[in-house]
Design a protein around this motif. Structure first.
Motif, short mmCIF file in Angstrom:
data_model
loop_
_atom_site.label_atom_id
_atom_site.label_comp_id
_atom_site.label_asym_id
_atom_site.label_seq_id
_atom_site.Cartn_x
_atom_site.Cartn_y
_atom_site.Cartn_z
N GLN A 265 -41.14 -38.28 -13.10
CA GLN A 265 -40.99 -39.47 -12.21
C GLN A 265 -39.64 -39.96 -11.79
O GLN A 265 -39.24 -40.04 -10.59
N LEU A 266 -38.75 -39.85 -12.73
CA LEU A 266 -37.41 -40.12 -12.32
C LEU A 266 -36.76 -39.22 -11.33
O LEU A 266 -35.96 -39.62 -10.51
N LYS A 267 -37.09 -37.87 -11.47
CA LYS A 267 -36.48 -37.14 -10.58
C LYS A 267 -37.46 -36.94 -9.31
O LYS A 267 -37.07 -36.14 -8.51
N GLY A 268 -38.36 -37.83 -9.13
CA GLY A 268 -39.17 -37.78 -8.09
C GLY A 268 -40.15 -36.31 -7.91
O GLY A 268 -40.32 -36.16 -6.71
N ASN A 306 -40.05 -44.44 -14.36
CA ASN A 306 -39.61 -45.56 -13.54
C ASN A 306 -40.79 -46.54 -13.02
O ASN A 306 -40.59 -47.54 -12.37
C1 LIG Z 1 -38.27 -43.61 -9.28
O1 LIG Z 1 -37.56 -42.24 -8.95
C2 LIG Z 1 -37.41 -41.68 -7.75
C3 LIG Z 1 -36.83 -40.37 -7.95
O2 LIG Z 1 -35.41 -40.55 -8.21
C4 LIG Z 1 -36.53 -42.86 -6.82
O3 LIG Z 1 -36.89 -42.20 -5.66
C5 LIG Z 1 -37.22 -44.09 -6.84
O4 LIG Z 1 -36.63 -45.05 -6.16
C6 LIG Z 1 -37.52 -44.59 -8.22
N1 LIG Z 1 -38.13 -45.81 -8.23
C7 LIG Z 1 -37.99 -46.96 -8.93
C8 LIG Z 1 -38.95 -47.90 -8.91
O5 LIG Z 1 -37.04 -46.94 -9.84
#
Ligand SMILES: *[C@@H]1O[C@H](CO)[C@@H](O)[C@H](O)[C@H]1NC(C)=O
Ligand SMILES: *[C@@H]1O[C@H](CO)[C@@H](O)[C@H](O)[C@H]1NC(C)=O
Ligand SMILES: *[C@@H]1O[C@H](CO)[C@@H](O)[C@H](O)[C@H]1NC(C)=O
Ligand SMILES: *[C@@H]1O[C@H](CO)[C@@H](O)[C@H](O)[C@H]1NC(C)=O
Ligand SMILES: *[C@@H]1O[C@H](CO)[C@@H](O)[C@H](O)[C@H]1NC(C)=O
Ligand SMILES: *[C@@H]1O[C@H](CO)[C@@H](O)[C@H](O)[C@H]1NC(C)=O
Ligand SMILES: *[C@@H]1O[C@H](CO)[C@@H](O)[C@H](O)[C@H]1NC(C)=O
Ligand SMILES: *[C@@H]1O[C@H](CO)[C@@H](O)[C@H](O)[C@H]1NC(C)=O
Length: 532
Positions: A265-268, A306
């Protein structure tokens, strides 16, 4: 003239409903029933139980259509089904491809499950019910039977569209499960079936997979995807695939390590994942472990990932031994179900969990559902229905319910109490691992305002919050407890009759309506609001 304007308006609504692709915002309000098409229902409705769980048992999309009431009446608003594309045909040393994971042709549907019309009818029927469809997809490999002579000799011409060895990684067996290259580029479980590992690093493979999923989703109006074995393809492939699909997707990342899972999730890389982080400590809490660890993991996931609201809560799926295979105490199963549906995240219940099935490892955890007679009176079916209704109601009442951060009210070895949702629409639930032999005692839990009228919805008992906004939770027989404000139950059909809460009453035991006064007061309260 007037009628035609109305028709146009109605058509526009229907059109926008079907065409707005369901993204994570939509999916996190849903509750998912996961099923294996071969094991859910047969076209003719026959329920002869004598099928071999490693062979085809003949469930179909039409069988599913005929039994959607069973799912919808339990309060589910989405279904997740087995992969739909054509598989190899042969029976192997590890059984038939009844599960749908052994693709050979991405551009043909699996005829065992029905025709193209049958599948389109299924989607139409789901959408008519405002239910979403999630389809499982295989991106890591194509499959071919082999004779267990290593290295496997694969006839790549059999595959559509990847009809050449160049689209696949050269054979090696996955052996180093902690080594990302090994698990992503080698072939999984080479026994009976060669799972030829697609070279998802190749730009032409990425492009073709993108083109395929885009047209699959649009041809059939699919609302979401589960990506099988997502951990076994390279990171870069995943976001490109999800982007091409244009709908919400979660991917299978089988790990109990926060960093290992949350990085997706963090790395999208992926919008969401079934929540294996919670799965392990939750399972353990009912098998000698502690709820303090469940709570610790919930909090770790919230900092590590995230968005925990798009992770899938589950205690059973088609890969794990059934909950009741370890301990078949019904009170424990009720507590596990309560967590799955009311914890933050997307509830995911695997077919048969609501019937307290007890099958152990694969394929024994894939019992045909018809063995249960689709019994809607089964205790876990009833419980699931109530819990989904309570959650659906909170979401309907408050746009903030889903994203509201939950508070842990209580976490010890035997108990976990959580409050979620803004005041007026909040749900407070307490689970425990005492089992049906659990003793009689009470605990005091917060989450309300002083003097609030509260209903415990599993036993339909009423209680008034004290001066601190706490309610007394009368524990008995290890039953879970779920509290909402009385006023929030208006028009839900839940707990039309309530009794006063008190010590030593099992949930579901309907007694005298001694709380009639409270109920009446609540009804008058609603009427006032309604008339104002
Ligand atoms: C979650 O991670 C993605 C990829 O890094 C990012 O684009 C997105 O803003 C993040 N979302 C939140 C709610 O932190
Ligand atoms: C999902 O779609 C809705 C409606 O089109 C939109 O309001 C929302 O912002 C979208 N959510 C995400 C995460 O893109
Ligand atoms: C592949 O590796 C697994 C261990 O990950 C081992 O159990 C299995 O026997 C190996 N199979 C072959 C055909 O080498
Ligand atoms: C990881 O696996 C790859 C592919 O099997 C192998 O080439 C590499 O040597 C492994 N790395 C380590 C550190 O073992
Ligand atoms: C979607 O439909 C089009 C038009 O019939 C067809 O060319 C395409 O192959 C279909 N895609 C899939 C994945 O079946
Ligand atoms: C409940 O938790 C306690 C404390 O961790 C543990 O001793 C007990 O075995 C658990 N009960 C069950 C049924 O697992
Ligand atoms: C359905 O379940 C209920 C509750 O467990 C049970 O009493 C009833 O006998 C079951 N009905 C059938 C047909 O098995
Ligand atoms: C109110 O409930 C909380 C748990 O939510 C508990 O810690 C606290 O002791 C309770 N207060 C009283 C006065 O019982």
């Amino acid at each position: 003239m007037r009628a035609s304007v109305l028709n146009v308006a109605a058509a526009a609504v229907a059109f926008s409903g079907l065409c707005s692709a369901a993204n994570s915002t939509e999916w996190k309000t849903r509750s998912i029933y996961q099923l294996m098409v071969d094991r859910f229902a047969r076209t003719d409705g026959s329920t002869t139980a004598d099928c071999d769980v490693s062979r085809f048992c003949d469930g179909t999309w039409t069988g599913l259509i005929n039994n959607l009431d069973y799912i919808q009446d339990m309060g589910f608003t989405a279904v997740q089904i087995s992969p739909i594309v054509k598989n190899m045909e042969e029976n192997t040393a590890v059984g038939d491809p009844y599960h749908g994971y052994w693709s050979v042709d991405n551009y043909a549907l699996n005829e065992h499950f029905g025709t193209e019309d049958d599948f389109k009818n299924l989607v139409a029927e789901l959408h008519k019910r405002d239910m979403l469809l999630m389809v499982d997809v295989v991106v890591n490999n194509f499959a071919q039977k082999f004779d267990n002579v290593i290295p496997p000799k694969v006839d790549f011409k059999e595959f559509t569209p990847f009809n050449d060895a160049k689209y696949f990684h050269p054979y090696c067996n996955v052996t180093m499960w902690e080594n990302a290259t090994d698990i992503q580029e080698c072939w999984l479980y080479p026994y009976g079936v060669a799972l030829a590992d697609l070279d998802t690093e190749r730009p032409d493979v990425v492009a073709e997979m993108g083109k395929w999923i885009k047209s699959l989703v649009s041809n059939y109006s699919i609302d979401g995807l589960r990506i099988d074995a997502a951990k076994h393809v390279n990171d870069e492939f995943l976001p490109q695939f999800v982007e091409a699909a244009g709908v919400f997707a979660w991917g299978e990342v089988l790990t109990g390590e926060t960093e290992d899972m949350c990085r997706y999730q963090l790395k999208g890389l992926l919008p969401g994942m079934p929540n294996y982080l919670n799965y392990y400590p939750l399972d353990l809490a009912f098998n000698g472990g502690s709820f303090a660890d469940v709570d610790r993991m919930r909090k770790e996931a919230r900092t590590g990932c995230n968005d925990t609201s798009v992770l899938g809560n589950f205690i059973e799926n088609h890969d794990m031994p059934r909950f009741a295979s370890k301990n078949d105490d019904i009170a424990l199963a009720k507590n596990a179900m309560t967590f799955v549906i009311l914890n933050e995240g997307i509830p995911t219940v695997y077919q048969g969990q609501e019937q307290h099935f007890k099958g152990n490892s694969t394929p024994f955890n894939r019992e045909p559902l018809w063995q249960s007679g689709y019994n809607k009176s089964a205790p876990l079916y009833q419980l699931t229905s109530t819990l989904n209704k309570v959650r659906n109601n909170a979401i309907k009442r408050s746009a903030d319910y889903i994203d509201a951060l939950p508070d842990t009210l209580w976490a010890d070895q035997n108990h976990l109490c959580i409050r979620k949702g803004p005041y007026g629409s909040q749900i407070v639930f307490c689970i425990n691992n005492k089992s049906s032999k659990g003793d009689t005692y009470s605990i005091s839990v917060g989450g309300f305002e002083p003097s609030d009228q509260v209903v415990e919805v599993l036993g339909c008992t009423t209680i008034q919050a004290d001066g601190a906004g706490n309610v007394t939770s009368y524990m008995f027989g290890g039953e879970p407890k779920v509290y909402v404000s009385s006023a929030s139950l208006k028009d839900t059909g839940l707990c039309p009759v309530t009794t006063a809460a008190g010590p030593g009453k099992a949930n579901g035991a309907m007694g005298m309506n001694v709380a009639g006064g409270l109920l009446l007061a609540a009804v008058i309260g609603w009427a006032t609001v309604f008339l104002a």
